[in-house]
Scaffold this active site. Sequence first.
Site, PDB file in Angstrom:
ATOM      1  N   ARG A   1       0.839  -1.204   0.000  1.00 56.28           N
ATOM      2  CA  ARG A   1       0.000   0.000   0.000  1.00 56.28           C
ATOM      3  C   ARG A   1       0.867   1.244   0.000  1.00 56.28           C
ATOM      4  O   ARG A   1       1.980   1.257   0.510  1.00 56.28           O
ATOM      5  CB  ARG A   1      -0.889   0.024   1.246  1.00 56.28           C
ATOM      6  CG  ARG A   1      -2.113  -0.859   1.177  1.00 56.28           C
ATOM      7  CD  ARG A   1      -3.101  -0.446   0.093  1.00 56.28           C
ATOM      8  NE  ARG A   1      -3.282   0.980  -0.031  1.00 56.28           N
ATOM      9  CZ  ARG A   1      -4.154   1.711   0.646  1.00 56.28           C
ATOM     10  NH1 ARG A   1      -4.955   1.167   1.521  1.00 56.28           N
ATOM     11  NH2 ARG A   1      -4.242   3.001   0.445  1.00 56.28           N
TER      12      ARG A   1
ATOM     13  N   GLU B   1     -11.812   7.489  -5.277  1.00 56.51           N
ATOM     14  CA  GLU B   1     -11.905   7.117  -3.865  1.00 56.51           C
ATOM     15  C   GLU B   1     -13.300   7.455  -3.337  1.00 56.51           C
ATOM     16  O   GLU B   1     -13.928   8.407  -3.803  1.00 56.51           O
ATOM     17  CB  GLU B   1     -10.839   7.897  -3.066  1.00 56.51           C
ATOM     18  CG  GLU B   1     -10.733   7.538  -1.631  1.00 56.51           C
ATOM     19  CD  GLU B   1     -10.149   6.161  -1.385  1.00 56.51           C
ATOM     20  OE1 GLU B   1     -10.502   5.558  -0.353  1.00 56.51           O
ATOM     21  OE2 GLU B   1      -9.344   5.672  -2.206  1.00 56.51           O
TER      22      GLU B   1
ATOM     23  N   CYS C   1      -7.382   2.870 -12.584  1.00 59.49           N
ATOM     24  CA  CYS C   1      -7.668   4.033 -11.748  1.00 59.49           C
ATOM     25  C   CYS C   1      -9.149   4.048 -11.385  1.00 59.49           C
ATOM     26  O   CYS C   1      -9.996   3.652 -12.183  1.00 59.49           O
ATOM     27  CB  CYS C   1      -7.343   5.333 -12.481  1.00 59.49           C
ATOM     28  SG  CYS C   1      -5.627   5.504 -12.966  1.00 59.49           S
TER      29      CYS C   1
END
Length: 119
Positions: free
Chosen positions: A5, A76, A73
Amino acid sequence: MRGIRGAITVKENTEEAIGKATRKLLRAMMSENNITTGDIVSVMFTLTSDLNAAFPAACARKMQGWSYIPMLCAQEVDVPGSMSGCIRVLMHANIDVAQRDVKHVYLDDAVKLRPDLKD
């Protein structure tokens, strides 16, 4: 295979700023985990809703050795009060280390996302 991450903040919504931050983060993730592009299986990027001037995957493909790595992509989740101007990454890589030994990388203001990972 392990998941690595990372996150970084971007000060302005421009292709140049998003590209620079993306490349900085990916290089740091590779360096901290001692991996090459040949070790990378895939990369998932998310961006906060205020960043829409460029795709981090397109920026990454400009780096040496990144043109054949599968990347995606997404936006969020826009949680009220969450950090803005942030690119998050989940990199899958063929590395032979214990999960607890993976080095996750949070740069700039994104260090606030994971205070538990501070040295």
